[in-house]
Design a protein around this motif. Structure first.
Motif, short mmCIF file in Angstrom:
data_model
loop_
_atom_site.label_atom_id
_atom_site.label_comp_id
_atom_site.label_asym_id
_atom_site.label_seq_id
_atom_site.Cartn_x
_atom_site.Cartn_y
_atom_site.Cartn_z
N SER A 57 19.05 25.20 -40.63
CA SER A 57 19.57 26.43 -41.21
C SER A 57 19.54 27.57 -40.20
O SER A 57 20.51 28.32 -40.07
N VAL A 58 18.44 27.70 -39.49
CA VAL A 58 18.32 28.76 -38.48
C VAL A 58 19.37 28.57 -37.39
O VAL A 58 20.04 29.52 -36.98
N VAL A 159 16.73 37.00 -42.26
CA VAL A 159 15.55 36.43 -42.91
C VAL A 159 15.88 35.00 -43.34
O VAL A 159 16.94 34.76 -43.94
N GLN A 160 14.98 34.09 -43.04
CA GLN A 160 15.09 32.71 -43.48
C GLN A 160 13.87 32.40 -44.33
O GLN A 160 12.74 32.63 -43.90
N GLY A 161 14.09 31.91 -45.54
CA GLY A 161 13.00 31.51 -46.41
C GLY A 161 13.16 30.07 -46.82
O GLY A 161 14.22 29.45 -46.64
N ILE A 162 12.10 29.54 -47.39
CA ILE A 162 12.17 28.21 -47.97
C ILE A 162 12.68 28.32 -49.40
O ILE A 162 13.64 27.67 -49.78
N LEU A 163 12.06 29.20 -50.18
CA LEU A 163 12.38 29.33 -51.60
C LEU A 163 12.55 30.79 -51.99
O LEU A 163 11.76 31.64 -51.57
N ALA A 164 13.57 31.06 -52.79
CA ALA A 164 13.74 32.38 -53.39
C ALA A 164 13.54 32.23 -54.89
O ALA A 164 14.16 31.37 -55.52
N TYR A 176 19.57 45.79 -46.49
CA TYR A 176 19.28 45.84 -45.05
C TYR A 176 20.47 45.44 -44.18
O TYR A 176 20.40 45.53 -42.96
N GLY A 177 21.55 44.96 -44.81
CA GLY A 177 22.74 44.61 -44.05
C GLY A 177 22.52 43.43 -43.11
O GLY A 177 23.09 43.39 -42.03
N ILE A 178 21.69 42.49 -43.54
CA ILE A 178 21.39 41.31 -42.73
C ILE A 178 21.52 40.06 -43.60
O ILE A 178 21.38 40.13 -44.82
N PRO A 179 21.78 38.92 -42.99
CA PRO A 179 21.80 37.69 -43.78
C PRO A 179 20.38 37.32 -44.21
O PRO A 179 19.43 37.42 -43.44
N VAL A 180 20.26 36.90 -45.46
CA VAL A 180 19.00 36.38 -45.99
C VAL A 180 19.32 35.00 -46.54
O VAL A 180 20.08 34.87 -47.51
N ARG A 181 18.77 33.98 -45.92
CA ARG A 181 19.07 32.60 -46.29
C ARG A 181 17.80 31.92 -46.80
O ARG A 181 16.70 32.18 -46.29
N VAL A 182 17.98 31.04 -47.75
CA VAL A 182 16.87 30.23 -48.27
C VAL A 182 17.35 28.80 -48.42
O VAL A 182 18.55 28.55 -48.57
#
Length: 186
Positions: A57-58, A159-164, A176-182
């Motif tokens: 993902s990253v 931001v990369q997370g495992i779980l949201a 924040y105008g950034i990608p946030v992926r989980v």
């Protein structure tokens, strides 16, 4: 989030529920995900699936950053595994202890179930970093870190997370105008 993560999905489904008391009046229903901050036993196949999936993902979503930043207590383990897999440096945001009392940059982190202090060290103005965390619930941890980084002149590329848990991660991306992926959302 279109990928299928069999072991991750199973671990989310089978997570135990516990009640945590922030204080005498405030209780929080907490899921004990094995990969989360209060998890214990993690099967090696789950470790591999999460680590490989985070790295993929990253690589796909965040092609340009200097290093990974991950907070204790849950994110730093996965940040380290992803950094190793991607051959990237890492910076761990430490929780308050007597070892870090002399650090100049310290912020209060307050979540639904606890409060503590996060210490920043090893950053240089202009760094471009990816924040990796285990579970994104309300987004309070991400918000306090992102705000501090902005004040330090650090560029948070995403931001990369495992779980949201819930939809708060989408609001983080907008605010924040950034990608946030989980990897998964419940």
């Amino acid at each position: 989030m279109s990928a299928s993560y069999a072991r991750l999905s199973e671990s989310i489904s089978n997570a135990k529920n516990v009640r945590i008391y922030k204080n005498k009046e405030t209780a929080y229903d907490f899921k004990l995900y094995p990969f989360g901050e209060r998890g214990t036993y993690i099967h090696p196949e789950l470790i591999s699936e999460i680590t490989d999936s985070l790295a993929a993902s990253v690589t796909e979503q965040f092609p340009a950053f200097d290093y990974i930043v991950s907070p204790e207590p849950g994110g730093h383990t996965w940040g380290m595994l992803a950094a190793y897999k991607l051959n990237k440096p890492m910076n761990i945001l430490r929780l308050s202890t007597e070892l870090y009392d002399n650090y100049e940059v310290c912020i209060k982190r307050e979540t639904a179930y606890n409060e503590n202090y996060i210490y920043f060290d090893g950053f240089t103005r202009g760094d471009r970093v990816l924040l990796l965390d285990d579970v994104i619930s309300s987004g309070a941890t991400i918000r306090c870190i992102a705000d501090q980084m902005k004040g330090m002149g650090i560029e948070l590329v995403g931001v990369q997370g495992i779980l949201a848990k819930g939809e708060h991660y989408k609001q983080l991306a907008a605010d924040y105008g950034i990608p946030v992926r989980v990897l998964s959302a419940v």
